[in-house]
Design an enzyme around this catalytic site. Structure first.
Site, PDB file in Angstrom:
ATOM      1  N   MET A 123       0.806  -1.216   0.000  1.00  0.00           N
ATOM      2  CA  MET A 123       0.000   0.000   0.000  1.00  0.00           C
ATOM      3  C   MET A 123       0.840   1.268   0.000  1.00  0.00           C
ATOM      4  SD  MET A 123      -3.263  -0.343  -0.192  1.00  0.00           S
ATOM      5  CE  MET A 123      -3.996   1.139   0.545  1.00  0.00           C
ATOM      6  N   PRO A 125       3.191   2.824  -1.898  1.00  0.00           N
ATOM      7  CA  PRO A 125       3.199   3.786  -3.026  1.00  0.00           C
ATOM      8  C   PRO A 125       1.890   4.572  -3.121  1.00  0.00           C
ATOM      9  CG  PRO A 125       4.139   1.696  -3.728  1.00  0.00           C
ATOM     10  CD  PRO A 125       3.565   1.466  -2.341  1.00  0.00           C
ATOM     11  N   TYR A 126       0.771   3.896  -2.897  1.00  0.00           N
ATOM     12  CA  TYR A 126      -0.537   4.570  -2.947  1.00  0.00           C
ATOM     13  C   TYR A 126      -0.642   5.644  -1.858  1.00  0.00           C
ATOM     14  CZ  TYR A 126      -5.606   5.193  -2.517  1.00  0.00           C
ATOM     15  OH  TYR A 126      -6.857   5.729  -2.424  1.00  0.00           O
ATOM     16  N   ILE A 127      -0.213   5.301  -0.656  1.00  0.00           N
ATOM     17  CA  ILE A 127      -0.310   6.265   0.454  1.00  0.00           C
ATOM     18  C   ILE A 127       0.630   7.453   0.231  1.00  0.00           C
ATOM     19  CG2 ILE A 127       0.080   6.549   2.945  1.00  0.00           C
ATOM     20  CD1 ILE A 127      -2.498   5.038   2.245  1.00  0.00           C
ATOM     21  N   LYS A 130      -1.103   9.711  -2.262  1.00  0.00           N
ATOM     22  CA  LYS A 130      -2.180  10.490  -1.658  1.00  0.00           C
ATOM     23  C   LYS A 130      -1.606  11.598  -0.761  1.00  0.00           C
ATOM     24  CE  LYS A 130      -5.959   9.700  -2.454  1.00  0.00           C
ATOM     25  NZ  LYS A 130      -6.745  10.133  -3.654  1.00  0.00           N
TER      26      LYS A 130
END
Lengths: 211, 211
Positions: A123, A125-127, A130
């Site tokens: 998770m 890279p996604y966080i 964001k």
């Protein structure tokens, strides 16, 4: 009447929020890659602009005083799309909003985006994306509301939420319908005052929880 | 004597620049994930700090007045590493540099990072990451030099470069050894004045081309 621009209107939350806003007599401009994905919504308050977020999409901002960025890949697509959509398209949207003097930019972010270093594994890279998208908005000078939902579920809307992170990890969740109703509230009733909310299913009416 | 911190010292350019700086009597602190990768460099002016750029690495900045960020995945690793190293580690390095009042941050960027929208295809996530990393540095208030090399080659150092983008696409290239020599010049002789250079193999001595 001014319009609200919804970027990512054909996603699950985007579609719910579009429907709720139209029911509340809000004019909505939906920015989608494929207008057929919104074919079930027939409401004269809706206008649709077809554009790919990987290109330029500033034209869509004309005549819109609020912008909702709910586009995104979730954590499941490749990191290339995370970078190009969740971060880069968001950064472009902020830049366009600034150029068009948008009065309120509402960003759907994610729990954890305040502190990417606390996250590890797939998770991350996604966080990070964001977090950096939020930072662009915060630093831009465009009035904003940043909403960071917990883990998304398909439960029906309870219309009761909490902005306090629950200690029980199993409760770090919120239904997509509740998130869409939070968007409805923020677009139609809230003044932009540069706030960041984490939201979870909870016990308070949305208006109370966000006040 | 103050040190120059090289982040990514075990990469090809990083290793060349480390060697050149040590030969020029510059004290160097090398930040690497695996110190064995620098085992061939034996010079009392070198200190090595082992840290993973995916974690926190602010301690390495103590006592360093210049920072060179040359870590990176190139365009060849997965986009997850592009996001976590080329962008996020760079953003963290800028933040640490600011906290440590670093006097000069030298970023190895890439040609094209000025305008990601002009790029398409597999390279785009990398170029977006470099663009946003550069923007973080520019917006940070830390004095900087940003260097954007053309396509990297393994040719030997000509020590002659150009900062003007050649019209012939085949000439949009520069040897890694020339890039390392540009770093040597910028670290040891240039004042930080917030400049951005594109560099290519060319006809002028480095000092002349950068002046």
């Amino acid at each position: 009447m001014k319009q609200a621009l919804i970027i990512g209107a054909s996603g699950q939350i985007g579609k719910m929020a579009t429907t709720l806003l139209l029911e509340a007599k809000q004019h909505v401009k939906a920015l989608v890659r494929d207008k057929n994905k919104l074919s079930e919504i027939t409401n004269p308050g809706l206008s649709i602009t077809e554009q790919d977020l990987e290109g330029a999409f500033s034209d869509a901002f004309a005549g819109c005083d609020q912008v909702i960025f709910v586009a995104g890949s979730g954590g499941d697509t490749g990191a290339d799309k995370t970078l190009l959509i969740d971060l880069w398209a968001a950064a472009k949207a902020v830049q366009y909003a600034k150029a068009h003097q948008v009065k309120h930019f509402i960003m759907i972010s994610s729990i954890g985006a305040d502190d990417p270093e606390a996250v590890s594994g797939d998770m991350k890279p996604y966080i990070v994306a964001k977090h950096l998208a939020d930072k662009h908005l915060i630093d831009s000078g465009v009035p904003y509301t940043i909403i960071r939902p917990g883990r998304l579920t398909d439960d029906t809307a309870s219309l009761k939420i909490s902005t306090v992170r629950p200690e029980d990890e199993n409760k770090l969740k919120i239904s997509r319908e509740n998130v869409a109703n939070v968007l409805l509230h923020v677009v139609t009733k809230a003044e932009p005052n540069n706030q960041i909310f984490e939201i979870f299913d909870g016990e308070q009416p949305i208006e109370t929880a966000l006040s």
